[in-house]
Design a protein around this motif. Structure first.
Motif, PDB file in Angstrom:
ATOM      1  N   ASN A 127      -9.185   4.920   0.340  1.00 37.59           N
ATOM      2  CA  ASN A 127      -8.151   4.106   0.967  1.00 37.59           C
ATOM      3  C   ASN A 127      -7.933   4.602   2.393  1.00 37.59           C
ATOM      4  O   ASN A 127      -7.177   5.541   2.631  1.00 37.59           O
ATOM      5  CB  ASN A 127      -6.850   4.183   0.172  1.00 37.59           C
ATOM      6  CG  ASN A 127      -5.773   3.261   0.727  1.00 37.59           C
ATOM      7  OD1 ASN A 127      -5.932   2.668   1.784  1.00 37.59           O
ATOM      8  ND2 ASN A 127      -4.660   3.164   0.014  1.00 37.59           N
ATOM      9  N   THR A 149      -2.695   8.042   3.335  1.00 37.13           N
ATOM     10  CA  THR A 149      -3.594   7.673   2.244  1.00 37.13           C
ATOM     11  C   THR A 149      -4.875   8.489   2.332  1.00 37.13           C
ATOM     12  O   THR A 149      -5.164   9.090   3.364  1.00 37.13           O
ATOM     13  CB  THR A 149      -3.933   6.163   2.304  1.00 37.13           C
ATOM     14  OG1 THR A 149      -4.559   5.859   3.573  1.00 37.13           O
ATOM     15  CG2 THR A 149      -2.668   5.319   2.163  1.00 37.13           C
ATOM     16  N   GLU A 150      -5.616   8.501   1.224  1.00 37.86           N
ATOM     17  CA  GLU A 150      -6.854   9.280   1.174  1.00 37.86           C
ATOM     18  C   GLU A 150      -8.005   8.404   0.719  1.00 37.86           C
ATOM     19  O   GLU A 150      -7.812   7.392   0.030  1.00 37.86           O
ATOM     20  CB  GLU A 150      -6.689  10.469   0.215  1.00 37.86           C
ATOM     21  CG  GLU A 150      -5.663  11.497   0.683  1.00 37.86           C
ATOM     22  CD  GLU A 150      -5.639  12.735  -0.188  1.00 37.86           C
ATOM     23  OE1 GLU A 150      -6.616  12.935  -0.959  1.00 37.86           O
ATOM     24  OE2 GLU A 150      -4.658  13.493  -0.121  1.00 37.86           O
ATOM     25  N   THR A 185      -0.408   2.855   4.872  1.00 38.61           N
ATOM     26  CA  THR A 185       0.543   2.173   4.002  1.00 38.61           C
ATOM     27  C   THR A 185       0.836   0.757   4.493  1.00 38.61           C
ATOM     28  O   THR A 185       0.657   0.437   5.667  1.00 38.61           O
ATOM     29  CB  THR A 185       1.862   2.949   3.918  1.00 38.61           C
ATOM     30  OG1 THR A 185       2.430   3.047   5.230  1.00 38.61           O
ATOM     31  CG2 THR A 185       1.635   4.340   3.360  1.00 38.61           C
ATOM     32  N   TYR A 194      -1.949  -1.235  -4.003  1.00 41.60           N
ATOM     33  CA  TYR A 194      -2.824  -0.067  -4.027  1.00 41.60           C
ATOM     34  C   TYR A 194      -1.994   1.210  -3.928  1.00 41.60           C
ATOM     35  O   TYR A 194      -1.017   1.275  -3.178  1.00 41.60           O
ATOM     36  CB  TYR A 194      -3.831  -0.106  -2.877  1.00 41.60           C
ATOM     37  CG  TYR A 194      -4.958  -1.083  -3.122  1.00 41.60           C
ATOM     38  CD1 TYR A 194      -5.984  -0.769  -4.003  1.00 41.60           C
ATOM     39  CD2 TYR A 194      -4.986  -2.317  -2.481  1.00 41.60           C
ATOM     40  CE1 TYR A 194      -7.016  -1.666  -4.243  1.00 41.60           C
ATOM     41  CE2 TYR A 194      -6.017  -3.216  -2.709  1.00 41.60           C
ATOM     42  CZ  TYR A 194      -7.026  -2.884  -3.598  1.00 41.60           C
ATOM     43  OH  TYR A 194      -8.038  -3.772  -3.847  1.00 41.60           O
ATOM     44  N   ASP A 195      -2.384   2.210  -4.703  1.00 38.93           N
ATOM     45  CA  ASP A 195      -1.758   3.516  -4.514  1.00 38.93           C
ATOM     46  C   ASP A 195      -2.422   4.216  -3.335  1.00 38.93           C
ATOM     47  O   ASP A 195      -3.349   3.691  -2.708  1.00 38.93           O
ATOM     48  CB  ASP A 195      -1.799   4.353  -5.798  1.00 38.93           C
ATOM     49  CG  ASP A 195      -3.199   4.805  -6.210  1.00 38.93           C
ATOM     50  OD1 ASP A 195      -4.139   4.766  -5.376  1.00 38.93           O
ATOM     51  OD2 ASP A 195      -3.358   5.229  -7.376  1.00 38.93           O
ATOM     52  N   GLY A 196      -1.955   5.422  -3.023  1.00 41.41           N
ATOM     53  CA  GLY A 196      -2.455   6.117  -1.847  1.00 41.41           C
ATOM     54  C   GLY A 196      -3.915   6.489  -1.907  1.00 41.41           C
ATOM     55  O   GLY A 196      -4.532   6.794  -0.878  1.00 41.41           O
ATOM     56  N   GLY A 208       0.827  -1.194   0.000  1.00 44.10           N
ATOM     57  CA  GLY A 208       0.000   0.000   0.000  1.00 44.10           C
ATOM     58  C   GLY A 208       0.860   1.243   0.000  1.00 44.10           C
ATOM     59  O   GLY A 208       1.585   1.495   0.970  1.00 44.10           O
ATOM     60  N   ASP A 209       0.823   2.003  -1.078  1.00 44.61           N
ATOM     61  CA  ASP A 209       1.639   3.212  -1.192  1.00 44.61           C
ATOM     62  C   ASP A 209       0.966   4.393  -0.499  1.00 44.61           C
ATOM     63  O   ASP A 209      -0.246   4.378  -0.248  1.00 44.61           O
ATOM     64  CB  ASP A 209       1.877   3.562  -2.658  1.00 44.61           C
ATOM     65  CG  ASP A 209       2.671   2.487  -3.389  1.00 44.61           C
ATOM     66  OD1 ASP A 209       3.525   1.853  -2.746  1.00 44.61           O
ATOM     67  OD2 ASP A 209       2.418   2.282  -4.594  1.00 44.61           O
ATOM     68  N   GLU A 210       1.744   5.431  -0.242  1.00 42.24           N
ATOM     69  CA  GLU A 210       1.191   6.664   0.301  1.00 42.24           C
ATOM     70  C   GLU A 210       1.058   7.708  -0.799  1.00 42.24           C
ATOM     71  O   GLU A 210       1.649   7.585  -1.877  1.00 42.24           O
ATOM     72  CB  GLU A 210       2.081   7.203   1.423  1.00 42.24           C
ATOM     73  CG  GLU A 210       3.475   7.613   0.990  1.00 42.24           C
ATOM     74  CD  GLU A 210       4.306   8.143   2.148  1.00 42.24           C
ATOM     75  OE1 GLU A 210       3.801   8.181   3.276  1.00 42.24           O
ATOM     76  OE2 GLU A 210       5.464   8.531   1.910  1.00 42.24           O
ATOM     77  N   THR A 211       0.297   8.730  -0.540  1.00 41.90           N
ATOM     78  CA  THR A 211       0.170   9.835  -1.484  1.00 41.90           C
ATOM     79  C   THR A 211       1.391  10.747  -1.358  1.00 41.90           C
ATOM     80  O   THR A 211       2.199  10.601  -0.434  1.00 41.90           O
ATOM     81  CB  THR A 211      -1.099  10.657  -1.202  1.00 41.90           C
ATOM     82  OG1 THR A 211      -0.952  11.315   0.070  1.00 41.90           O
ATOM     83  CG2 THR A 211      -2.342   9.767  -1.178  1.00 41.90           C
ATOM     84  N   VAL A 247      -5.522   6.276   8.227  1.00 40.46           N
ATOM     85  CA  VAL A 247      -4.842   6.649   6.990  1.00 40.46           C
ATOM     86  C   VAL A 247      -3.374   7.010   7.189  1.00 40.46           C
ATOM     87  O   VAL A 247      -2.605   7.007   6.222  1.00 40.46           O
ATOM     88  CB  VAL A 247      -5.572   7.832   6.312  1.00 40.46           C
ATOM     89  CG1 VAL A 247      -6.977   7.436   5.905  1.00 40.46           C
ATOM     90  CG2 VAL A 247      -5.592   9.052   7.227  1.00 40.46           C
TER      91      VAL A 247
END
Length: 667
Positions: free
Chosen positions: A329, A325-326, A333, A363-365, A317-320, A394
């Motif tokens: 999501n 995350t938003e 992460t 998953y992206d952020g 799980g990536d962060e923005t 988040v």
């Protein structure tokens, strides 16, 4: 004169604190025995200190499931490093050194647990409450945790410092380095004496989050199989040699011990495989404890304090760019570092429920799925994304607090089946029944259940045929739990499997069908077509169970007609390329590639280097070591050199032991 509560297992341990959902006790050496155990509440407080130690991220909370989960045909992590890295810590590649970074932290954490358990047991057995049934239960718990830690150290390090005496009472601060067979026999006998005085899980308030009678029995069985199994033994006269795979002459007696103690768990009837397979792990991700189902002992972790189960596992799980995350999501992460061999998923039957725990995207952020198309797959057995309440939030990362099932009833059933087969030189009705119980759950909702349970098991008539079933079943059942390489070691099959794994990856990368012994290379899907779909969409997949029901997923193309089905997730189009979906227009599918592992120099470094400490092909195509054979259909795998899976005792520990400890195996 009594010594202070510091001991040397090669290095004096300092900073013995650890975090968990158990309260940190006062140091046992700071009070007298009578004071500590004048009442059960005080004793329980000190026992919590042992549980706190077992939750350390340098051992069971993270490292044992990630850093020291060595590569095999199930778990597999890649490396692109052409030579040994400066940190000397490439354990998965069998290329580490005694000064490896992080090794001493794990060593210290492990012996902290052991010292706390020794403190508790020694003091408790001298207290006036030693015959109280609750105290006897607590003594058994401490002995179980001590035994499991010693067992895992023996598996990883071989002959190690060993003592059941607390440093407060010891004559020497340096624990003696002891033969592994002596250690395991001592621990087995110790738990044999403790288990009858312990309580069944149904009679323990905290249930399977505490060590119980069933866990003691099951742990005896596990230790007995390792005592009766193979391990890498050193050549003490030539310490620079890797060593030899051997097992003790009395191995069959320990298979009998394993069989008998598994039978005790089974006869008790307190654990069943009632819940569907995947639900067991989804419940753990939702912080639900099931005291009478598959888990026999879950290591209890605390959210935001310790335990990376579901952070190291599951989709990355990536962060923005802004951090965290938003919506949608809400999970923060995740690392997704526990990976599965790219070929492993194809070994499952299509209707095996356990196949659903293979992951193909991160998953992206913002919660959008991104295809994973490198060298392995995610292990989706656990994930923080499965938490329906997204409790960590988040901004979270690790320390999920998700419990880890250190011992499962499925393991007891498979250990029983394996031992019965070995003892009786072939499968008994009881052995077959135990294996069927595990497979029944895996195929509970399958249309081919009768074929894949009863017919499948009954097809094995000989000892060798039944062992082959156990060999496969343990891979399918325990993927991502860090057990595969350990099973392969005790079966003396690790060199064979590592060797095959290397040439399978290399052969597929270079399109060299010499190494395609099972004629499968052309069946693997290479051209991939997928769409991002949301829950409720018409295309949302219904042919596999994905635990997160709110985030979008990837839908892989599937061609279906009256006389042809091509499931792109699992099959290559081959000569049926005309059935590939459109990549432009209103019904466009996104196209990508799997198994695209070549560059201008040939096989990419990740293919050539990921087992470097055992076998490696350099950028010029030279095989190292040059004496290593190449895979062939009629190969005798017994000629292979052993895998140096044994870890070195940390250099600091060796130095501070003043010559008491010594490394072998070429370290």
């Amino acid at each position: 004169m009594k010594k202070k509560n510091i001991f040397i297992a090669g290095l004096a341990l300092i900073g013995l604190s650890a975090c968990s959902d158990f309260m940190e006790p006062e140091a046992p050496s700071s009070v007298t025995d009578d004071y500590v155990f004048s009442n059960l509440n005080e004793a329980n407080s000190l026992l919590n200190g042992v549980y706190a130690a077992i939750a350390n991220n340098n051992t069971y909370g993270n490292a044992y499931l990630t850093t020291y989960d060595l590569n095999s045909d199930v778990e597999f992590t890649t490396s692109s490093a052409e030579s040994q890295v400066a940190a000397h810590n490439e354990y998965k590649l069998f290329d580490a050194e005694a000064d490896a970074s992080g090794l001493m932290s794990t060593w210290n954490a492990a012996y902290t647990l052991i010292e706390r358990a020794n403190n508790f047991v020694n003091a408790a057995e001298r207290s006036g409450l030693k015959d109280n049934e609750d105290m006897l239960q607590m003594i058994g718990e401490a002995k179980c945790m001590r035994a499991m830690q010693y067992l895992d150290l023996v598996i990883m390090f071989g002959d190690i410092p060993f003592s059941l005496t607390r440093s407060y009472d010891a004559e020497s601060l340096v624990m003696p380095q002891t033969d592994r067979d002596v250690i395991l026999t001592t621990l087995i006998n110790d738990l044999k004496a403790a288990a009858p005085k312990m309580k069944l899980s149904s009679n323990v308030t905290q249930g399977i989050e505490r060590c119980t009678k069933e866990f003691a029995w099951a742990l005896i069985a596990r230790m007995a199989l390792y005592r009766g199994g193979y391990s890498l033994r050193p050549n003490v006269n030539a310490p620079k040699e890797v060593g030899t795979m051997k097992r003790a002459d009395d191995y069959i007696e320990y298979y009998k011990v394993a069989r008998d103690y598994c039978d005790s768990v089974m006869t008790a009837g307190t654990h069943k495989l009632t819940k569907d397979w995947y639900q067991v792990f989804i419940d753990e991700c939702n912080y639900k404890v099931n005291n009478s189902d598959d888990p026999i002992f879950e290591i209890p972790f605390t959210m935001n304090v310790n335990g990376n189960i579901g952070y190291a596992h599951g989709p990355k799980g990536d962060e923005t760019a802004a951090g965290g995350t938003e919506a949608p999501n809400y999970w923060g992460t995740s690392n997704g570092g526990v990976r599965l061999n790219a070929f492993f998923r194809f070994s499952y039957d299509p209707e095996d429920a356990r196949r659903d725990a293979i992951g193909y995207w991160r998953y992206d952020g913002f919660g959008q799925p991104v295809l994973l198309n490198d060298y392995n797959n995610y292990c989706n057995k656990w994930s923080k994304f499965w938490d329906e309440g997204h409790r960590q939030g988040v901004t979270s990362s690790g320390n999920t607090g998700i419990n880890f099932p250190y011992m499962r009833y499925a393991d007891v059933l498979l250990m029983f089946a394996e031992a019965e087969n070995e003892i009786n030189n072939g499968p008994t009705a009881a052995a077959k029944s135990a294996l069927k119980s595990v497979r029944e759950r895996a195929f509970r909702n399958a249309t081919n259940k009768a074929l894949m349970v009863d017919a499948y098991v009954e097809s094995a008539g000989s000892k060798e045929e039944f062992f082959d079933l156990i060999f496969d079943e343990r891979a399918w059942e325990f993927a991502g739990e860090g057990t595969r390489w350990k099973d392969l070691v005790r079966w003396n099959r690790y060199a064979e499997v590592v060797f095959k794994t290397f040439w399978t990856y290399y052969g597929k990368a270079t399109d060299d069908y010499t190494y395609d012994l099972d004629d499968k290379f052309d069946t693997y899907p290479t051209d991939i077509f997928y769409k991002i779909v949301n829950p409720g969409d018409e295309l949302y997949p219904t042919d596999y169970n994905y635990p997160n029901k709110t985030l979008p997923v990837l839908k892989f193309f599937k061609y279906e007609s009256d006389d042809l089905v091509i499931d792109n997730m699992w099959e290559n189009f081959g000569l049926n390329g005309k059935y590939m979906p459109p990549t432009t227009g209103e019904d466009a599918w996104t196209q990508a590639s799997w198994f695209s592992w070549q560059d201008d120099t040939g096989a990419r470094p990740q293919i050539r280097c990921s087992l470097r400490g055992y076998i490696y092909i350099d950028v010029e195509g030279n095989k190292i070591p040059a004496t290593m054979p190449e895979l062939s259909a009629d190969m005798d795998f017994s000629i292979l050199p052993p895998v140096r899976y044994i870890l070195p005792i940390p250099q600091d520990a060796v130095t501070r032991s003043n010559g008491a400890y010594k490394n072998y195996y070429g370290y």
